[in-house]
Design an enzyme around this catalytic site. Structure first.
Site, PDB file in Angstrom:
ATOM      1  N   TYR A 103      -1.932  -1.177  11.102  1.00 33.50           N
ATOM      2  CA  TYR A 103      -2.189  -1.689   9.752  1.00 33.50           C
ATOM      3  C   TYR A 103      -1.031  -1.324   8.826  1.00 33.50           C
ATOM      4  CZ  TYR A 103      -3.767  -1.839   4.945  1.00 33.50           C
ATOM      5  OH  TYR A 103      -3.819  -2.069   3.587  1.00 33.50           O
ATOM      6  N   SER A 146       0.834  -1.209   0.000  1.00 37.52           N
ATOM      7  CA  SER A 146       0.000   0.000   0.000  1.00 37.52           C
ATOM      8  C   SER A 146       0.862   1.249   0.000  1.00 37.52           C
ATOM      9  CB  SER A 146      -0.859  -0.029   1.269  1.00 37.52           C
ATOM     10  OG  SER A 146      -1.481   1.202   1.489  1.00 37.52           O
ATOM     11  N   LYS A 166       2.136  -3.703   6.655  1.00 40.09           N
ATOM     12  CA  LYS A 166       2.565  -3.691   5.243  1.00 40.09           C
ATOM     13  C   LYS A 166       4.086  -3.503   5.161  1.00 40.09           C
ATOM     14  CE  LYS A 166      -1.464  -4.398   3.474  1.00 40.09           C
ATOM     15  NZ  LYS A 166      -1.786  -5.741   2.966  1.00 40.09           N
TER      16      LYS A 166
HETATM   17  P1  NAD Z   1     -11.191  -7.001   1.234  1.00 45.75           P
HETATM   18  O1  NAD Z   1     -11.419  -6.999   2.692  1.00 45.75           O
HETATM   19  O2  NAD Z   1     -12.327  -6.691   0.340  1.00 45.75           O
HETATM   20  O3  NAD Z   1     -10.579  -8.406   0.774  1.00 45.75           O
HETATM   21  C1  NAD Z   1      -9.750  -9.173   1.609  1.00 45.75           C
HETATM   22  C2  NAD Z   1     -10.296 -10.591   1.597  1.00 45.75           C
HETATM   23  O4  NAD Z   1      -9.448 -11.412   2.387  1.00 45.75           O
HETATM   24  C3  NAD Z   1     -11.698 -10.698   2.178  1.00 45.75           C
HETATM   25  O5  NAD Z   1     -12.500 -11.455   1.301  1.00 45.75           O
HETATM   26  C4  NAD Z   1     -11.485 -11.452   3.493  1.00 45.75           C
HETATM   27  O6  NAD Z   1     -12.597 -12.266   3.817  1.00 45.75           O
HETATM   28  C5  NAD Z   1     -10.239 -12.247   3.206  1.00 45.75           C
HETATM   29  N1  NAD Z   1      -9.414 -12.584   4.357  1.00 45.75           N
HETATM   30  C6  NAD Z   1      -8.839 -11.752   5.255  1.00 45.75           C
HETATM   31  N2  NAD Z   1      -8.082 -12.453   6.099  1.00 45.75           N
HETATM   32  C7  NAD Z   1      -8.168 -13.753   5.730  1.00 45.75           C
HETATM   33  C8  NAD Z   1      -7.592 -14.960   6.210  1.00 45.75           C
HETATM   34  N3  NAD Z   1      -6.765 -14.983   7.265  1.00 45.75           N
HETATM   35  N4  NAD Z   1      -7.886 -16.120   5.580  1.00 45.75           N
HETATM   36  C9  NAD Z   1      -8.717 -16.121   4.508  1.00 45.75           C
HETATM   37  N5  NAD Z   1      -9.283 -15.014   4.001  1.00 45.75           N
HETATM   38  C10 NAD Z   1      -9.017 -13.843   4.625  1.00 45.75           C
HETATM   39  O7  NAD Z   1      -9.961  -6.010   0.959  1.00 45.75           O
HETATM   40  P2  NAD Z   1      -9.389  -5.442  -0.406  1.00 45.75           P
HETATM   41  O8  NAD Z   1      -9.742  -3.996  -0.467  1.00 45.75           O
HETATM   42  O9  NAD Z   1      -9.745  -6.322  -1.527  1.00 45.75           O
HETATM   43  O10 NAD Z   1      -7.838  -5.520  -0.086  1.00 45.75           O
HETATM   44  C11 NAD Z   1      -7.037  -6.600  -0.526  1.00 45.75           C
HETATM   45  C12 NAD Z   1      -5.603  -6.372  -0.090  1.00 45.75           C
HETATM   46  O11 NAD Z   1      -5.151  -5.124  -0.628  1.00 45.75           O
HETATM   47  C13 NAD Z   1      -5.379  -6.283   1.411  1.00 45.75           C
HETATM   48  O12 NAD Z   1      -4.146  -6.902   1.706  1.00 45.75           O
HETATM   49  C14 NAD Z   1      -5.300  -4.797   1.670  1.00 45.75           C
HETATM   50  O13 NAD Z   1      -4.527  -4.505   2.815  1.00 45.75           O
HETATM   51  C15 NAD Z   1      -4.601  -4.324   0.406  1.00 45.75           C
HETATM   52  N6  NAD Z   1      -4.840  -2.918   0.081  1.00 45.75           N
HETATM   53  C16 NAD Z   1      -6.130  -2.468  -0.028  1.00 45.75           C
HETATM   54  C17 NAD Z   1      -6.358  -1.138  -0.325  1.00 45.75           C
HETATM   55  C18 NAD Z   1      -7.782  -0.604  -0.404  1.00 45.75           C
HETATM   56  O14 NAD Z   1      -7.955   0.620  -0.254  1.00 45.75           O
HETATM   57  N7  NAD Z   1      -8.780  -1.416  -0.648  1.00 45.75           N
HETATM   58  C19 NAD Z   1      -5.282  -0.257  -0.541  1.00 45.75           C
HETATM   59  C20 NAD Z   1      -3.982  -0.757  -0.440  1.00 45.75           C
HETATM   60  C21 NAD Z   1      -3.776  -2.098  -0.121  1.00 45.75           C
HETATM   61  C1  WQD Z   2      -9.529   9.484   0.835  1.00 48.69           C
HETATM   62  C2  WQD Z   2      -9.738  10.943   1.144  1.00 48.69           C
HETATM   63  C3  WQD Z   2     -10.332  11.356   3.429  1.00 48.69           C
HETATM   64  C4  WQD Z   2     -14.332   9.748   3.536  1.00 48.69           C
HETATM   65  C5  WQD Z   2      -7.071   4.521   3.131  1.00 48.69           C
HETATM   66  C6  WQD Z   2      -6.044   3.859   4.004  1.00 48.69           C
HETATM   67  C7  WQD Z   2      -4.863   3.441   3.179  1.00 48.69           C
HETATM   68  C8  WQD Z   2      -5.292   2.618   1.978  1.00 48.69           C
HETATM   69  C9  WQD Z   2      -6.431   3.224   1.229  1.00 48.69           C
HETATM   70  C10 WQD Z   2      -5.036   0.297   2.430  1.00 48.69           C
HETATM   71  C11 WQD Z   2      -9.142  11.353   2.500  1.00 48.69           C
HETATM   72  C12 WQD Z   2     -11.418  11.821   2.500  1.00 48.69           C
HETATM   73  C13 WQD Z   2     -13.064  10.127   3.126  1.00 48.69           C
HETATM   74  C14 WQD Z   2     -15.299  10.757   3.769  1.00 48.69           C
HETATM   75  C15 WQD Z   2     -13.711  12.423   3.135  1.00 48.69           C
HETATM   76  N1  WQD Z   2      -5.756   1.316   2.360  1.00 48.69           N
HETATM   77  N2  WQD Z   2     -12.764  11.439   2.931  1.00 48.69           N
HETATM   78  N3  WQD Z   2     -14.948  12.064   3.551  1.00 48.69           N
HETATM   79  O1  WQD Z   2      -7.338   7.587   3.721  1.00 48.69           O
HETATM   80  O2  WQD Z   2      -6.360   7.810   1.411  1.00 48.69           O
HETATM   81  O3  WQD Z   2      -6.478   5.625   2.477  1.00 48.69           O
HETATM   82  O4  WQD Z   2      -7.494   3.599   2.132  1.00 48.69           O
HETATM   83  O5  WQD Z   2      -3.858   0.182   2.367  1.00 48.69           O
HETATM   84  O6  WQD Z   2      -4.011   2.748   4.018  1.00 48.69           O
HETATM   85  O7  WQD Z   2      -5.641   4.787   4.986  1.00 48.69           O
HETATM   86  O8  WQD Z   2      -8.556   6.672   1.676  1.00 48.69           O
HETATM   87  O9  WQD Z   2     -10.876   6.662   0.909  1.00 48.69           O
HETATM   88  O10 WQD Z   2     -10.426   6.765   3.393  1.00 48.69           O
HETATM   89  O11 WQD Z   2      -9.922   8.745   1.987  1.00 48.69           O
HETATM   90  O12 WQD Z   2     -13.448  13.622   2.955  1.00 48.69           O
HETATM   91  O13 WQD Z   2     -16.429  10.487   4.162  1.00 48.69           O
HETATM   92  O14 WQD Z   2     -11.160  11.184   1.273  1.00 48.69           O
HETATM   93  O15 WQD Z   2     -10.209  12.214   4.546  1.00 48.69           O
HETATM   94  O16 WQD Z   2      -8.645  12.639   2.381  1.00 48.69           O
HETATM   95  P1  WQD Z   2      -7.139   7.035   2.388  1.00 48.69           P
HETATM   96  P2  WQD Z   2     -10.012   7.138   2.019  1.00 48.69           P
END
Ligand code: NAD
Ligand code: WQD
Length: 349
Positions: free
Chosen positions: A162, A137, A166
């Site tokens: 969290y 991330s 990562k």
């Molecule tokens: P999500 O929660 O939709 O998907 C994660 C999936 O993993 C879920 O289906 C959950 O049930 C499953 N899961 C979690 N722990 C498990 C375990 N121990 N065994 C089996 N299944 C398990 O999340 P996402 O948004 O699809 O994110 C996927 C990955 O990407 C994560 O590692 C997250 O940290 C990373 N990531 C997400 C974002 C974001 O904003 N969505 C941003 C950067 C990184």
């Molecule tokens: C985006 C912008 C909020 C909701 C998070 C995690 C990051 C990564 C992605 C996994 C920010 C603003 C939001 C609302 C708002 N996940 N906002 N009103 O914070 O960039 O990242 O998700 O790795 O680790 O921290 O994403 O979508 O929460 O926010 O104004 O109701 O929208 O303050 O500026 P963020 P976000």
């Protein structure tokens, strides 16, 4: 519906996808099949629902293999690798991802996010599987000194447990690649994944009140929330709201396919990190405006205070993913807003 005959799967390379029923995982499963791989989903549905599998089946005309289990369970994972036979590689999405919850319950995050990767690497090694794509991330950058941020910008002290999981998992993979010269790893640092599949069959399923901007926008437009609060309007950005790099989830899914192909093309083994973003920074107000424009739908918006822990601005330098990985985003912010709204409308039905 795309037609994928089942016999085709007999000849495809198997890719184990932990977290494959989740938001990014489900879209990646679809793209894997379209690229000629056979995804094997491992997910215990702790943050997803079986309807994601139904949605995948509607798109592909076939339900992929699904093992419902905790990927931190060594015995269960060993049985999956045994049952599946030759596995070409692993994409490891499974993790908990709620930043605020990780502050309240850090052990849950260390146990699952760090523990499941440790377990996975052990089981992969035992079964001779040496390719892994890992979900990292842009949170590892915190507030970077300069934007667009490059992969060699220094990691900041993690703002949450969290975020630290990562950083720790990235280091674990680097160390293990150094120790085991057969291991290939690609660490993808996602920026802000948004949107949904254009079919409307799969998308994000936030549990309860969404933390993230785009599901909050769509739920407010759908009348499920009173109004959207913009978290801060006094940042040093063009309009005072925070700036992020919003990447369409289908583009992000493609990046995983490309990462697997790239590892195949590389000998000797590699451990590389890539930013996966568009390279564009958009403010919160720009996202809302784009949503209104492409969907012709309005939503009540109020300006509020800053959200604790938010960085002001972060967006990707995409030079490395374009020139080394050979991947770039193809979809616009408007595409993502249209697809996110289409998904929200399907959810209401
Ligand atoms: P999500 O929660 O939709 O998907 C994660 C999936 O993993 C879920 O289906 C959950 O049930 C499953 N899961 C979690 N722990 C498990 C375990 N121990 N065994 C089996 N299944 C398990 O999340 P996402 O948004 O699809 O994110 C996927 C990955 O990407 C994560 O590692 C997250 O940290 C990373 N990531 C997400 C974002 C974001 O904003 N969505 C941003 C950067 C990184
Ligand atoms: C985006 C912008 C909020 C909701 C998070 C995690 C990051 C990564 C992605 C996994 C920010 C603003 C939001 C609302 C708002 N996940 N906002 N009103 O914070 O960039 O990242 O998700 O790795 O680790 O921290 O994403 O979508 O929460 O926010 O104004 O109701 O929208 O303050 O500026 P963020 P976000």
């Amino acid at each position: 519906m795309l037609s994928v005959p089942s016999r085709i799967f007999d000849h495809m390379k198997k890719v184990l996808v932990t977290g494959g029923a989740g938001f990014i995982g489900s879209h990646t499963v679809v793209e894997l099949v379209l690229a000629g791989f056979e995804p094997i989903i491992v997910d215990d549905l702790r943050n997803s629902e079986e309807r994601a599998l139904d949605g995948i089946a509607k798109i592909l005309g076939r339900t992929p293999t699904f093992h419902r289990l905790d990927c931190a369970d060594a015995v269960a994972m060993d049985a999956v690798f045994r049952a599946e036979g030759a596995v070409h590689g692993v994409i490891h999405f499974a993790a908990d991802k709620a930043v605020g919850e990780s502050v309240a319950n850090p052990m849950k995050y260390y146990r699952n996010n760090v523990g499941s990767l440790m377990n996975l690497l052990g089981v992969m090694d035992a079964h001779g599987v040496h390719r892994i794509v890992f979900s990292s991330s842009c949170t590892v950058y915190g507030q970077p000194d300069a934007n667009p941020v490059t992969e060699d910008a220094p990691d900041r002290k993690a703002a949450s447990p969290y975020g630290f999981t990562k950083v720790a998992c990235e280091q674990m993979l680097r160390d293990q690649c150094h120790a085991d010269r057969r291991l290939r790893a690609v660490l993808l640092r996602y920026f802000n994944p948004v949107g949904a599949h254009p079919s409307g069959h799969i998308g994000e399923l936030p549990l309860g009140v969404p933390n993230n901007l785009v599901p909050y926008v769509t739920q407010t437009a759908a009348g499920l929330r009173d109004h959207l609060t913009v978290n801060g309007s006094d940042y040093a950005t063009s309009d005072g709201s925070c700036v992020r790099d919003y990447i369409h989830v289908v583009d992000l899914a493609h990046a995983h396919v490309r990462a697997l192909q790239w590892m195949e093309e590389h000998d000797p083994p590699v451990c590389e990190v890539f930013n996966i973003g568009t390279g564009n920074g958009n403010s919160v107000l720009e996202v809302i405006e784009e949503f209104r424009k492409v969907n012709n739908v309005d939503l009540p918006v109020v300006m509020g205070p800053r959200r604790a822990g938010d960085v002001e601005s972060v967006y990707a330098d995409t030079t490395k993913c374009r020139t080394v990985l050979g991947w770039q985003a193809e979809r616009s912010l408007g595409d993502a807003m249209r697809d996110a709204w289409n998904w929200q409308l399907q959810l209401k039905r």
